[in-house]
Design a protein around this motif. Structure first.
Motif, mmCIF file in Angstrom:
data_model
loop_
_atom_site.group_PDB
_atom_site.id
_atom_site.type_symbol
_atom_site.label_atom_id
_atom_site.label_comp_id
_atom_site.label_asym_id
_atom_site.label_seq_id
_atom_site.Cartn_x
_atom_site.Cartn_y
_atom_site.Cartn_z
ATOM 1 N N ASN A 1 10.718 0.824 -9.020
ATOM 2 C CA ASN A 1 12.180 0.806 -8.971
ATOM 3 C C ASN A 1 12.649 0.754 -7.524
ATOM 4 O OD1 ASN A 1 12.823 1.200 -11.890
ATOM 5 N ND2 ASN A 1 11.618 3.043 -11.530
ATOM 6 N N TYR A 2 13.793 0.084 -7.297
ATOM 7 C CA TYR A 2 14.262 -0.191 -5.939
ATOM 8 C C TYR A 2 15.749 0.088 -5.819
ATOM 9 C CZ TYR A 2 15.690 -3.077 -1.934
ATOM 10 O OH TYR A 2 16.225 -3.533 -0.755
ATOM 11 N N VAL A 3 16.143 0.694 -4.682
ATOM 12 C CA VAL A 3 17.552 0.886 -4.367
ATOM 13 C C VAL A 3 17.714 0.706 -2.859
ATOM 14 C CG1 VAL A 3 17.330 3.399 -4.119
ATOM 15 C CG2 VAL A 3 19.558 2.392 -4.647
ATOM 16 N N ASP A 4 18.847 0.103 -2.458
ATOM 17 C CA ASP A 4 19.122 -0.021 -1.031
ATOM 18 C C ASP A 4 20.597 0.219 -0.740
ATOM 19 O OD1 ASP A 4 20.704 -2.453 -1.135
ATOM 20 O OD2 ASP A 4 18.914 -3.673 -1.000
ATOM 21 N N ILE A 5 20.916 0.315 0.546
ATOM 22 C CA ILE A 5 22.295 0.483 0.989
ATOM 23 C C ILE A 5 22.777 -0.779 1.684
ATOM 24 C CG2 ILE A 5 22.130 2.982 1.179
ATOM 25 C CD1 ILE A 5 22.022 2.479 4.302
ATOM 26 N N ASN A 6 22.121 -1.872 1.440
ATOM 27 C CA ASN A 6 22.420 -3.136 2.090
ATOM 28 C C ASN A 6 23.896 -3.502 1.949
ATOM 29 O OD1 ASN A 6 22.182 -5.796 3.096
ATOM 30 N ND2 ASN A 6 21.890 -6.534 1.019
ATOM 31 N N ASP A 7 24.531 -3.827 3.058
ATOM 32 C CA ASP A 7 25.929 -4.264 3.014
ATOM 33 C C ASP A 7 26.110 -5.651 3.627
ATOM 34 O OD1 ASP A 7 25.573 -3.647 5.669
ATOM 35 O OD2 ASP A 7 27.298 -2.339 5.838
ATOM 36 N N VAL B 1 11.550 -6.251 1.282
ATOM 37 C CA VAL B 1 11.159 -5.005 0.626
ATOM 38 C C VAL B 1 11.347 -5.096 -0.883
ATOM 39 C CG1 VAL B 1 11.504 -2.500 0.526
ATOM 40 C CG2 VAL B 1 11.627 -3.683 2.728
ATOM 41 N N VAL B 2 12.443 -5.705 -1.339
ATOM 42 C CA VAL B 2 12.650 -5.806 -2.790
ATOM 43 C C VAL B 2 11.586 -6.684 -3.438
ATOM 44 C CG1 VAL B 2 14.281 -7.750 -2.887
ATOM 45 C CG2 VAL B 2 14.367 -5.988 -4.627
ATOM 46 N N SER B 3 11.173 -7.753 -2.785
ATOM 47 C CA SER B 3 10.139 -8.608 -3.387
ATOM 48 C C SER B 3 8.833 -7.845 -3.542
ATOM 49 C CB SER B 3 9.946 -9.885 -2.574
ATOM 50 O OG SER B 3 9.359 -9.618 -1.318
ATOM 51 N N VAL C 1 16.516 -2.690 -10.117
ATOM 52 C CA VAL C 1 16.815 -3.054 -8.737
ATOM 53 C C VAL C 1 18.306 -2.848 -8.518
ATOM 54 C CG1 VAL C 1 16.974 -4.967 -7.090
ATOM 55 C CG2 VAL C 1 14.925 -4.709 -8.488
ATOM 56 N N LEU C 2 18.660 -1.949 -7.604
ATOM 57 C CA LEU C 2 20.054 -1.682 -7.252
ATOM 58 C C LEU C 2 20.244 -1.997 -5.773
ATOM 59 C CD1 LEU C 2 20.492 1.802 -8.946
ATOM 60 C CD2 LEU C 2 21.306 -0.396 -9.800
ATOM 61 N N ALA D 1 0.838 -1.206 0.000
ATOM 62 C CA ALA D 1 0.000 0.000 0.000
ATOM 63 C C ALA D 1 0.870 1.252 0.000
ATOM 64 C CB ALA D 1 -0.934 -0.015 1.207
ATOM 65 N N ALA D 2 1.977 1.237 0.744
ATOM 66 C CA ALA D 2 2.884 2.386 0.772
ATOM 67 C C ALA D 2 3.503 2.628 -0.596
ATOM 68 C CB ALA D 2 3.983 2.170 1.817
ATOM 69 N N MET D 3 3.726 1.572 -1.356
ATOM 70 C CA MET D 3 4.365 1.681 -2.661
ATOM 71 C C MET D 3 3.403 2.109 -3.767
ATOM 72 S SD MET D 3 6.838 -1.627 -2.730
ATOM 73 C CE MET D 3 8.085 -1.893 -1.478
ATOM 74 N N ASP D 4 2.120 2.104 -3.488
ATOM 75 C CA ASP D 4 1.129 2.435 -4.500
ATOM 76 C C ASP D 4 1.394 3.818 -5.083
ATOM 77 O OD1 ASP D 4 -1.238 1.954 -6.033
ATOM 78 O OD2 ASP D 4 -2.303 3.314 -4.678
ATOM 79 N N GLY D 5 1.555 3.888 -6.373
ATOM 80 C CA GLY D 5 1.783 5.148 -7.068
ATOM 81 C C GLY D 5 3.215 5.659 -7.027
ATOM 82 N N ALA D 6 4.115 4.890 -6.401
ATOM 83 C CA ALA D 6 5.508 5.326 -6.281
ATOM 84 C C ALA D 6 6.285 5.010 -7.550
ATOM 85 C CB ALA D 6 6.175 4.653 -5.091
ATOM 86 N N ARG D 7 7.309 5.796 -7.790
ATOM 87 C CA ARG D 7 8.211 5.558 -8.916
ATOM 88 C C ARG D 7 9.491 4.883 -8.442
ATOM 89 N NH1 ARG D 7 9.305 8.685 -13.710
ATOM 90 N NH2 ARG D 7 10.609 7.340 -14.982
ATOM 91 N N VAL D 8 9.862 5.147 -7.157
ATOM 92 C CA VAL D 8 11.081 4.562 -6.612
ATOM 93 C C VAL D 8 10.907 4.287 -5.121
ATOM 94 C CG1 VAL D 8 12.193 6.780 -6.098
ATOM 95 C CG2 VAL D 8 13.597 4.751 -6.515
ATOM 96 N N VAL D 9 11.527 3.196 -4.690
ATOM 97 C CA VAL D 9 11.598 2.822 -3.280
ATOM 98 C C VAL D 9 13.069 2.824 -2.888
ATOM 99 C CG1 VAL D 9 11.363 0.895 -1.669
ATOM 100 C CG2 VAL D 9 9.508 1.420 -3.247
#
Length: 160
Positions: A97-103, A87-89, A125-126, A65-73
């Protein structure tokens, strides 16, 4: 354009949310965090472009629901080995579109497993776009491209 920042009440997530809100192409920033008080504070600091949502990322219905209408997460939740795949799934399912700082190394293959599904949805997906991995790798590549030959790259990461 709507951007959603998961983990937006944390230090790095709040910084990213504030930076996104400064960009003219971003019309709305949804700042998401489980900490309701902190996420409302960050949204108030950002101003009229921001909205706060207190969400547990384990609740897939709320995440979608939070992602509805979003262009990027942008995902700043942690630890990455727990939350990045969740979150990526959802982002791939939502076609965002998705980006994270996962290390967290063990999470990287789990995130990259969504590559084909993301390509099928024509989204990007980045992962690992923080400091290390991320910026350190880009700096190493930039330096290597300016040299005739590179045999090895050593990165020293100091945390104070």
């Amino acid at each position: 354009m709507k951007a959603v920042v998961f983990g937006g009440a944390g230090v790095q997530g709040a910084f990213a949310a504030k930076d996104l809100a400064k960009r003219p192409e971003i019309t709305r920033v949804l700042v998401v965090d489980i900490n309701a008080e902190a996420v409302r504070r960050v949204a108030r600091e950002i101003g009229p472009k921001a909205e706060a949502a207190s969400i547990d990322v384990n609740d897939r219905r709320q995440v979608l629901a939070a992602m509805d209408g979003a262009r990027v997460v942008a995902n700043f939740t942690g630890p990455g080995f727990v939350y990045a795949p969740i979150v990526v799934s959802a982002a791939v399912e939502a076609g965002v579109n998705y980006v994270d700082i996962n290390d967290d190394l063990e999470a990287i293959p789990r995130v990259l497993a969504f590559d084909q599904a993301a390509r099928d949805k024509e989204i990007t997906v980045l992962c690992g776009m923080g400091v290390s991995p991320g910026m350190t790798d880009l700096h190493a590549r930039l330096a290597a491209d300016k040299l005739d030959q590179v045999d090895e790259v050593h990165i020293i990461w100091v945390i104070s």
